[in-house]
Design a protein around this motif. Structure first.
Motif, short mmCIF file in Angstrom:
data_model
loop_
_atom_site.label_atom_id
_atom_site.label_comp_id
_atom_site.label_asym_id
_atom_site.label_seq_id
_atom_site.Cartn_x
_atom_site.Cartn_y
_atom_site.Cartn_z
N LYS A 1 -36.52 15.34 -46.74
CA LYS A 1 -35.81 15.96 -47.37
C LYS A 1 -35.40 17.33 -46.87
O LYS A 1 -34.47 18.00 -47.24
N GLN A 2 -35.57 17.60 -45.51
CA GLN A 2 -35.56 18.89 -44.97
C GLN A 2 -34.16 18.85 -44.43
O GLN A 2 -33.38 20.07 -44.07
N GLY A 3 -33.19 17.90 -43.97
CA GLY A 3 -32.02 17.77 -43.68
C GLY A 3 -32.02 17.19 -42.41
O GLY A 3 -33.04 17.12 -41.57
N ASN A 4 -30.80 16.79 -41.62
CA ASN A 4 -30.72 16.49 -40.33
C ASN A 4 -31.09 17.50 -39.29
O ASN A 4 -30.66 18.67 -39.01
N ILE A 5 -32.07 16.96 -38.65
CA ILE A 5 -32.73 18.39 -37.59
C ILE A 5 -31.84 18.49 -36.38
O ILE A 5 -31.91 19.40 -35.68
N SER A 6 -30.67 17.73 -36.33
CA SER A 6 -30.01 18.10 -35.16
C SER A 6 -28.69 18.75 -35.42
O SER A 6 -27.77 19.23 -34.67
N GLN A 7 -28.32 19.02 -36.72
CA GLN A 7 -27.16 19.67 -37.37
C GLN A 7 -27.33 21.18 -36.99
O GLN A 7 -28.38 21.96 -37.34
N LEU A 8 -26.37 21.62 -36.47
CA LEU A 8 -26.12 23.23 -36.05
C LEU A 8 -25.50 23.97 -37.29
O LEU A 8 -24.49 23.29 -38.08
N GLY A 9 -25.96 25.10 -37.52
CA GLY A 9 -25.33 25.84 -38.60
C GLY A 9 -24.29 26.90 -38.18
O GLY A 9 -23.60 26.79 -37.14
N GLY A 10 -24.30 27.90 -38.87
CA GLY A 10 -23.31 29.22 -38.54
C GLY A 10 -23.20 30.24 -39.41
O GLY A 10 -24.02 30.31 -40.75
N ASP A 11 -22.71 31.36 -39.30
CA ASP A 11 -22.49 32.51 -39.95
C ASP A 11 -21.36 32.93 -40.28
O ASP A 11 -20.46 33.02 -39.49
N PHE A 12 -21.05 33.23 -41.51
CA PHE A 12 -19.59 33.62 -42.07
C PHE A 12 -19.53 34.62 -42.96
O PHE A 12 -20.68 35.27 -43.35
#
Length: 201
Positions: free
Chosen positions: A156-167
């Motif tokens: 349930k942690q989410g896709n471990i390879s997905q990158l995020g970002g800041d807006f």
């Protein structure tokens, strides 16, 4: 990396639903400023077990409430995992603001966060100051404070390879700053992010 989302992308993003800690759906656009003065900093973390993102959110949690209130700024965290993980994440990071989940990652993609990688900071590049631990230690911390400490959240942690970002959004629902992660330790320095939001601390 730093391109402001185009209006058609924002229009799509504003209508997408994300989830709060109770599992209730909320339209992303409803979380953004409705007045001409307020701003909202939206930080997309990688996944709810990520050790380096956890350190970043802990640093965000240390921004004085008085400074945020004075500048009429709110900070929102969004992870790509399940909403069941939010309460544990909020407790572990001591983050006082709102945290949401985007398990489908549709919002990530609508705002241009399309990179999936497990690569850490390149050897030639200086590490961000929010990283208290080394890359290996961050991986160990992610495992210990994630699946080992909360086994019920495995998957349930989410896709471990997905990158995020800041807006930064505002005044109104305009996006005035965007930075998308290029590797797993690539959030904008908190001081820089707050500067773009007009927060002095």
């Amino acid at each position: 990396m730093n391109e402001i989302p185009q209006q058609f992308a924002l229009t799509v993003a504003f209508e997408l639903e994300i989830f709060d800690s109770t599992g209730s759906a909320v339209k992303f656009g409803s979380l953004l400023p409705s007045d001409v003065a307020g701003k909202v900093v939206v930080v997309f973390i990688r996944h709810f077990f990520c050790g380096s993102c956890k350190q970043y959110v802990e640093q965000l949690a240390s921004v004085p409430k008085e400074s945020l209130d004075k500048s009429n700024v709110r900070i929102i965290i969004i992870g790509c995992g399940h909403s069941d993980a939010i309460s544990v994440y909020k407790e572990s990071t001591k983050f006082p603001g709102q945290i949401y989940a985007d398990p489908s990652r549709k919002l990530y993609h609508a705002l241009g966060m399309n990179i999936e990688t497990l690569a850490a900071t390149p050897a030639w590049k200086e590490k961000r100051s929010y990283l208290k631990l080394g890359t290996f230690s961050n991986v160990v911390s992610s495992i210990f404070k994630g699946p080992l400490q909360t086994p019920g959240l495995i998957g349930k942690q989410g896709n471990i390879s997905q990158l995020g970002g800041d807006f930064v959004f505002g005044p109104g629902k305009h996006c005035i700053f965007a930075s998308r992660m290029q590797h797993t330790e690539d959030h904008v320095e908190v001081s820089e992010l707050m500067k773009h939001a007009g927060v002095d601390f």
